[in-house]
Design a protein around this motif. Structure first.
Motif, PDB file in Angstrom:
ATOM      1  N   ASP A 149       0.825  -1.209   0.000  1.00 43.56           N
ATOM      2  CA  ASP A 149       0.000   0.000   0.000  1.00 43.56           C
ATOM      3  C   ASP A 149       0.858   1.257   0.000  1.00 43.56           C
ATOM      4  O   ASP A 149       0.639   2.189  -0.775  1.00 43.56           O
ATOM      5  CB  ASP A 149      -0.895   0.059   1.250  1.00 43.56           C
ATOM      6  N   LEU A 150       1.857   1.258   0.899  1.00 43.05           N
ATOM      7  CA  LEU A 150       2.730   2.422   1.003  1.00 43.05           C
ATOM      8  C   LEU A 150       3.574   2.577  -0.256  1.00 43.05           C
ATOM      9  O   LEU A 150       3.775   3.691  -0.751  1.00 43.05           O
ATOM     10  CB  LEU A 150       3.656   2.296   2.215  1.00 43.05           C
ATOM     11  N   ALA A 151       4.053   1.449  -0.769  1.00 46.49           N
ATOM     12  CA  ALA A 151       4.895   1.492  -1.967  1.00 46.49           C
ATOM     13  C   ALA A 151       4.110   2.091  -3.128  1.00 46.49           C
ATOM     14  O   ALA A 151       4.640   2.888  -3.904  1.00 46.49           O
ATOM     15  CB  ALA A 151       5.395   0.099  -2.314  1.00 46.49           C
ATOM     16  N   ILE A 152       2.816   1.719  -3.240  1.00 46.86           N
ATOM     17  CA  ILE A 152       1.986   2.258  -4.315  1.00 46.86           C
ATOM     18  C   ILE A 152       1.892   3.779  -4.192  1.00 46.86           C
ATOM     19  O   ILE A 152       1.967   4.510  -5.180  1.00 46.86           O
ATOM     20  CB  ILE A 152       0.576   1.623  -4.283  1.00 46.86           C
ATOM     21  N   GLN A 153       1.765   4.244  -2.961  1.00 46.00           N
ATOM     22  CA  GLN A 153       1.595   5.683  -2.773  1.00 46.00           C
ATOM     23  C   GLN A 153       2.879   6.471  -3.001  1.00 46.00           C
ATOM     24  O   GLN A 153       2.833   7.623  -3.409  1.00 46.00           O
ATOM     25  CB  GLN A 153       1.096   5.964  -1.342  1.00 46.00           C
ATOM     26  N   LEU A 154       4.014   5.878  -2.702  1.00 49.02           N
ATOM     27  CA  LEU A 154       5.236   6.684  -2.679  1.00 49.02           C
ATOM     28  C   LEU A 154       6.234   6.409  -3.796  1.00 49.02           C
ATOM     29  O   LEU A 154       7.083   7.245  -4.088  1.00 49.02           O
ATOM     30  CB  LEU A 154       5.939   6.509  -1.325  1.00 49.02           C
ATOM     31  N   SER A 155       6.162   5.225  -4.431  1.00 45.48           N
ATOM     32  CA  SER A 155       7.189   4.917  -5.425  1.00 45.48           C
ATOM     33  C   SER A 155       6.939   5.649  -6.732  1.00 45.48           C
ATOM     34  O   SER A 155       5.799   5.925  -7.093  1.00 45.48           O
ATOM     35  CB  SER A 155       7.221   3.424  -5.742  1.00 45.48           C
ATOM     36  N   ASP A 156       8.033   5.947  -7.440  1.00 43.79           N
ATOM     37  CA  ASP A 156       7.896   6.464  -8.799  1.00 43.79           C
ATOM     38  C   ASP A 156       7.535   5.325  -9.737  1.00 43.79           C
ATOM     39  O   ASP A 156       6.737   5.479 -10.645  1.00 43.79           O
ATOM     40  CB  ASP A 156       9.214   7.088  -9.262  1.00 43.79           C
ATOM     41  N   GLU A 157       8.210   4.185  -9.496  1.00 47.51           N
ATOM     42  CA  GLU A 157       7.924   3.006 -10.305  1.00 47.51           C
ATOM     43  C   GLU A 157       7.915   1.796  -9.398  1.00 47.51           C
ATOM     44  O   GLU A 157       8.482   1.828  -8.309  1.00 47.51           O
ATOM     45  CB  GLU A 157       9.006   2.814 -11.382  1.00 47.51           C
ATOM     46  N   MET A 158       7.253   0.738  -9.873  1.00 50.31           N
ATOM     47  CA  MET A 158       7.260  -0.498  -9.101  1.00 50.31           C
ATOM     48  C   MET A 158       7.626  -1.660 -10.011  1.00 50.31           C
ATOM     49  O   MET A 158       7.305  -1.664 -11.190  1.00 50.31           O
ATOM     50  CB  MET A 158       5.895  -0.755  -8.467  1.00 50.31           C
ATOM     51  N   ILE A 159       8.318  -2.629  -9.414  1.00 52.06           N
ATOM     52  CA  ILE A 159       8.554  -3.883 -10.119  1.00 52.06           C
ATOM     53  C   ILE A 159       7.740  -4.930  -9.389  1.00 52.06           C
ATOM     54  O   ILE A 159       7.888  -5.109  -8.181  1.00 52.06           O
ATOM     55  CB  ILE A 159      10.044  -4.264 -10.098  1.00 52.06           C
ATOM     56  N   VAL A 160       6.819  -5.583 -10.095  1.00 53.29           N
ATOM     57  CA  VAL A 160       5.958  -6.575  -9.453  1.00 53.29           C
ATOM     58  C   VAL A 160       6.335  -7.949  -9.977  1.00 53.29           C
ATOM     59  O   VAL A 160       6.335  -8.186 -11.188  1.00 53.29           O
ATOM     60  CB  VAL A 160       4.474  -6.291  -9.738  1.00 53.29           C
ATOM     61  N   MET A 161       6.674  -8.842  -9.052  1.00 52.79           N
ATOM     62  CA  MET A 161       7.011 -10.214  -9.441  1.00 52.79           C
ATOM     63  C   MET A 161       5.895 -11.151  -9.017  1.00 52.79           C
ATOM     64  O   MET A 161       5.506 -11.167  -7.860  1.00 52.79           O
ATOM     65  CB  MET A 161       8.309 -10.669  -8.744  1.00 52.79           C
ATOM     66  N   THR A 162       5.361 -11.899  -9.971  1.00 46.26           N
ATOM     67  CA  THR A 162       4.468 -13.000  -9.616  1.00 46.26           C
ATOM     68  C   THR A 162       5.012 -14.242 -10.320  1.00 46.26           C
ATOM     69  O   THR A 162       6.000 -14.156 -11.049  1.00 46.26           O
ATOM     70  CB  THR A 162       3.022 -12.752 -10.083  1.00 46.26           C
ATOM     71  N   GLU A 163       4.333 -15.380 -10.095  1.00 39.46           N
ATOM     72  CA  GLU A 163       4.864 -16.601 -10.686  1.00 39.46           C
ATOM     73  C   GLU A 163       4.910 -16.529 -12.215  1.00 39.46           C
ATOM     74  O   GLU A 163       5.787 -17.086 -12.851  1.00 39.46           O
ATOM     75  CB  GLU A 163       4.023 -17.798 -10.253  1.00 39.46           C
ATOM     76  N   THR A 164       3.918 -15.842 -12.774  1.00 38.25           N
ATOM     77  CA  THR A 164       3.828 -15.853 -14.230  1.00 38.25           C
ATOM     78  C   THR A 164       4.270 -14.548 -14.881  1.00 38.25           C
ATOM     79  O   THR A 164       4.661 -14.543 -16.037  1.00 38.25           O
ATOM     80  CB  THR A 164       2.389 -16.148 -14.675  1.00 38.25           C
ATOM     81  N   THR A 165       4.182 -13.447 -14.111  1.00 36.10           N
ATOM     82  CA  THR A 165       4.459 -12.165 -14.766  1.00 36.10           C
ATOM     83  C   THR A 165       5.567 -11.409 -14.063  1.00 36.10           C
ATOM     84  O   THR A 165       5.900 -11.666 -12.908  1.00 36.10           O
ATOM     85  CB  THR A 165       3.215 -11.257 -14.754  1.00 36.10           C
ATOM     86  N   PHE A 166       6.106 -10.448 -14.795  1.00 37.09           N
ATOM     87  CA  PHE A 166       7.138  -9.580 -14.258  1.00 37.09           C
ATOM     88  C   PHE A 166       6.934  -8.227 -14.903  1.00 37.09           C
ATOM     89  O   PHE A 166       7.061  -8.094 -16.114  1.00 37.09           O
ATOM     90  CB  PHE A 166       8.517 -10.143 -14.599  1.00 37.09           C
ATOM     91  N   GLU A 167       6.514  -7.233 -14.122  1.00 36.29           N
ATOM     92  CA  GLU A 167       6.176  -5.927 -14.699  1.00 36.29           C
ATOM     93  C   GLU A 167       6.931  -4.814 -14.009  1.00 36.29           C
ATOM     94  O   GLU A 167       7.043  -4.792 -12.788  1.00 36.29           O
ATOM     95  CB  GLU A 167       4.676  -5.644 -14.510  1.00 36.29           C
ATOM     96  N   GLN A 168       7.442  -3.876 -14.807  1.00 38.41           N
ATOM     97  CA  GLN A 168       7.975  -2.646 -14.224  1.00 38.41           C
ATOM     98  C   GLN A 168       7.214  -1.479 -14.841  1.00 38.41           C
ATOM     99  O   GLN A 168       7.158  -1.340 -16.067  1.00 38.41           O
ATOM    100  CB  GLN A 168       9.461  -2.499 -14.520  1.00 38.41           C
ATOM    101  N   ASP A 169       6.593  -0.662 -13.984  1.00 42.80           N
ATOM    102  CA  ASP A 169       5.820   0.465 -14.495  1.00 42.80           C
ATOM    103  C   ASP A 169       5.513   1.418 -13.350  1.00 42.80           C
ATOM    104  O   ASP A 169       5.842   1.154 -12.202  1.00 42.80           O
ATOM    105  CB  ASP A 169       4.515  -0.037 -15.125  1.00 42.80           C
TER     106      ASP A 169
END
Lengths: 341, 262
Positions: free
Chosen positions: B209-229
Motif C-alpha cells: 500500500d505504502l509502496a503504491i503511494q510513494l514509489s515512482d515506479e514499481m517492479i511486481v514479481m508474480t509466478e507468471t508475470t514480471f512488470e515494471q511500471d
C-alpha cells in the motif's frame, strides 16, 4: 574529549609498560635493586657482576620474551575475535596450539619406540621446538586449505575446533601409552615457560612478531569493515577471502612460533583484546591495535612477575598464572561495565 | 527533464540457481531499467525470488543468462572497489555487536575511497556530514549503534549507504520490523533522497500500500508475470490482482490497497 581520553590512556599504558619492565627485571629469586637495573640496562656496570650476568643472560631475555609473547598472543586474539565476530575466539581457536601439542606429544611420548640416538636428538629443546612448529604448521596448512574452500567464515571456526579436538584426542591416546617420566616432561612443556629462550630464539620470535604486526597493520581497514558483518564488508569493496587469508596466516605464524618457544600459553590472547575494548570503549581497530599491544605486553610482564614472587624459591608455571590472574579481571570488568566487545 | 540517465539495466536476464545437474530458473527474460532520481520498489510474495533478483542485481550472484549493466558496464566485470563506488546496499541482517558509534558506522561507507589504513580526508568528512544532515540524525552521531531504536538504525544504515556516494542504492526490505509511523518516515526519507540527490533507489518491500503511494515506479514479481511500471499503470493493468492468488484477500483498485474478504 575522546581524543584526550585516548591520549591519556596511551601515555598511562606506556608508562605502566616501562615500570612493569623495570620491576620485572628487578624481581625474581635474586632481587636486584631498581637502580642497578637502570645502570646495567643503560650500559654502565652494575655494582655486582653477578647482577649484571643475571640481567643480561636471564632477566632481560625473559622480559623481552614476555613482551613478545604478550603482544603476539593479544594481537592474534584481536584479529580472531573480529574475523569470527565471536568474543570467545582467541589465537588458538583454529587448533594451532593443539597442532603444536600433537607435534610435541609425538616427540616426547613417542620417543620410546625410536632408536636411542634419534630419540635423544628429538628430545633436545631444539627438537621440541621443531616438532611444535611442524605441528602447528600442519594444522595451519589444513586450515588455509579449508578456509579457501569455504565461503562462510563460521565454518572455518568450526573446522578449527574440530582439528583441535581431533589433535587433543590423539594426544590423549599417546599419553595413555606413555611412561610417568614422559608424561611429566609433556606436562611441563604444556605448562608453558618463557624463561628458556636464547638470544637467537628471541631474534627469531621478534621477527615473527614484527612480520605479523605489519600484516595486521595492513588488515586494520578490513577489520573495521568486518565490524558490519561480511556482507556489508563485501559491499564496501573488501575482498573477503583475501583479507581472511592474510588474517589467518598472520595468526598462525604467531600462535605457532609462540607455542613452539613458550608452550601453549592460555588466556592472554582471549582476555587482552577484551580489556582493550573495555578500556578504550571503542571498536576502532586503529586504537585497539595499539591498545592491545600495550596491554598484552604489560599483562605478560605482570604475570611473569607473579609467577616468581620475591621470597619464593621456585617459579610457578606461567600458564596457570595467566588464567588465575586474567579470569577474575575479565569477569570483574564485565560485571562493572554493561557491554562486552 | 524526462530524459533521465539509466543507471542499471538488464537484458534478457534469467535468475536462479545452478546445481550440478540442473538449472533452477526462478525468473527469466527480465528487462529492468532503473534510471536516476527514481524511487523504485520491488514487490512480490514470499519465495517468489525477490532476494535472488536483488543478489543478481548487486553482482553477488551470477545470472543464469543475460546481463546486468551498471552504468552501461557488465556488473560481473567490475572489480570489488569500483563496484563499491557505484553501488551501495542496505541489508536486512543484524549488525554484529561492537562498540561502533553512529558516526564511525557511517564513516565506514567511505572505505572504497580511503587509503590503506582508512584515513578520512576532508572530502570524506564532508560526504559523511552531508549524509548525516540529509537523514537528520545529527543528534545520534555520538551514540553507540546498539543504543538506538530500530527505526533510527535504519536511517543510520541509509546514511551509511549515502556516504558511500554511489549513483545506485539497493535496500532489502528496509521497513520490516518497523511500526507504521516509522515505515512511512523511512519511505518518505527515501523519496526525498531520490529527489534531492538524484540517486536511483531500489528497495524490496511487503508494504505494498505504502509502496503504491510513494514509489515512482514499481517492479511486481508474480509466478507468471514480471512488470515494471508506474504504480497507477500497474493498477489499471490489474497486475496486483495476480500478486496473491488466495480467496482471503483481494486488491481494490479504487482504494489502491488490499482488502481482506469477510
Amino acid at each position: 574529549m575522546f581524543q584526550n581520553r585516548n591520549t591519556f590512556l596511551f601515555t598511562f599504558l606506556l608508562l605502566l609498560l616501562v615500570v612493569s619492565l623495570l620491576l620485572n627485571i628487578s624481581f625474581g629469586q635474586v632481587a636486584i635493586p631498581l637502580k642497578e637495573v637502570f645502570k646495567s640496562l643503560l650500559g654502565s656496570n652494575a655494582s655486582k657482576e653477578t647482577w649484571e650476568y643475571i640481567i643480561i643472560n636471564f632477566r632481560l631475555p625473559k622480559a623481552i620474551t614476555a613482551i613478545l609473547v604478550g603482544i603476539g598472543l593479544s594481537i592474534s586474539g584481536l584479529l580472531m575475535q573480529t574475523l569470527f565476530r565471536n568474543p570467545l575466539a582467541g589465537p588458538y581457536v583454529l587448533g594451532l596450539s593443539s597442532g603444536s601439542s600433537l607435534g610435541v606429544a609425538f616427540v616426547i611420548l613417542g620417543a620410546g619406540v625410536l632408536p636411542n640416538f634419534l630419540s635423544e636428538m628429538l628430545l633436545s629443546s631444539f627438537g621440541i621446538i621443531i616438532a611444535s612448529c611442524l605441528g602447528s604448521l600442519f594444522v595451519l596448512l589444513l586450515v588455509l586449505l579449508v578456509s579457501n574452500k569455504l565461503r562462510d567464515t563460521m565454518s572455518v571456526l568450526i573446522v578449527g575446533l574440530m582439528f583441535s579436538s581431533f589433535a587433543g584426542a590423539i594426544v590423549s591416546v599417546l599419553t595413555y601409552f606413555s611412561t610417568a617420566e614422559q608424561l611429566q616432561k609433556f606436562t611441563f612443556w604444556s605448562l608453558g615457560s618463557i624463561g628458556n629462550l636464547s638470544w637467537n630464539n628471541i631474534i627469531f620470535l621478534s621477527n615473527a612478531v614484527l612480520i605479523v604486526l605489519i600484516l595486521s597493520l595492513f588488515s586494520i581497514k578490513s577489520l573495521d569493515a568486518l565490524l558490519l558483518g561480511e556482507n556489508y564488508a563485501r559491499s564496501l569493496g573488501l575482498n573477503i577471502k583475501k583479507s581472511r587469508l592474510i588474517i589467518i596466516f598472520a595468526t598462525s605464524i604467531l600462535a605457532g612460533s609462540i607455542t613452539a618457544f613458550a608452550g601453549p600459553i592460555a588466556f592472554v590472547g582471549l582476555a587482552v583484546p577484551h580489556l582493550a575494548k573495555l578500556l578504550f570503549q571503542t571498536s576502532n581497530h586503529k586504537i585497539l591495535f595499539f591498545g592491545t599491544i600495550l596491554i598484552g605486553a604489560i599483562i605478560m610482564l605482570f604475570c611473569d612477575m607473579v609467577s616468581q614472587m620475591p621470597g619464593m624459591d621456585f617459579t610457578l608455571p606461567i600458564n596457570a598464572i595467566t588464567s588465575i590472574v586474567g579470569a577474575p579481571v575479565v569477569i570483574w570488568l564485565l560485571l562493572s561495565k554493561k557491554r562486552m566487545i | 527533464m524526462e530524459d533521465k540517465k539509466n543507471i542499471l539495466t538488464t537484458s534478457n536476464l534469467s535468475i536462479g540457481y545452478k546445481t550440478k545437474n540442473a538449472e533452477n530458473t526462478i525468473a527469466k527474460n527480465l528487462n529492468i531499467n532503473l534510471s536516476e532520481g527514481k524511487l523504485i520498489s520491488l514487490v512480490g510474495a514470499n519465495g517468489i525470488g525477490k532476494s535472488t533478483l536483488l543478489r543478481t542485481l548487486t553482482g553477488i550472484q551470477k545470472p543464469l543468462s543475460g546481463t546486468v549493466f551498471l552504468n552501461n558496464k557488465d556488473i560481473q566485470t567490475f572489480d570489488s572497489v569500483a563496484l563499491a563506488q557505484n553501488l551501495s546496499v542496505v541489508l536486512t541482517e543484524r549488525l554484529p555487536s561492537s562498540n561502533l558509534t553512529i558516526f564511525e558506522l557511517i564513516a565506514l561507507g567511505r572505505q572504497p575511497y580511503t587509503n590503506w589504513i582508512g584515513k578520512l580526508s576532508n572530502d570524506d568528512l564532508e560526504k559523511i556530514n552531508s549524509a548525516i544532515e540529509l537523514t537528520q540524525i545529527d543528534h545520534l552521531s555520538d551514540k553507540k549503534h546498539y543504543e538506538i531504536s530500530d527505526g533510527q538504525l535504519q536511517k543510520v544504515l541509509i546514511a551509511r549507504a549515502l556516504a558511500q556516494d554511489t549513483p545506485l542504492i539497493i535496500l532489502d526490505e528496509p521497513t520490516t520490523h518497523l511500526d507504521l509511523l516509522h515505515k512511512v518516515s523511512v519511505f518518505k526519507l527515501l523519496k526525498k533522497l531520490s529527489k534531492e540527490t538524484n540517486k536511483c533507489i531500489l528497495f524490496s518491500t511487503h508494504d505494498i500500500d505504502l509502496a503504491i503511494q510513494l514509489s515512482d515506479e514499481m517492479i511486481v514479481m508474480t509466478e507468471t508475470t514480471f512488470e515494471q511500471d508506474e504504480p497507477c499503470n500497474l493498477i489499471s493493468k490489474g497486475v496486483f490482482d495476480t500478486l496473491f492468488k488466495n480467496e482471503n484477500i483481494y486488491f481494490d483498485p479504487e482504494k489502491g490497497k488490499f482488502i481482506v474478504t469477510n
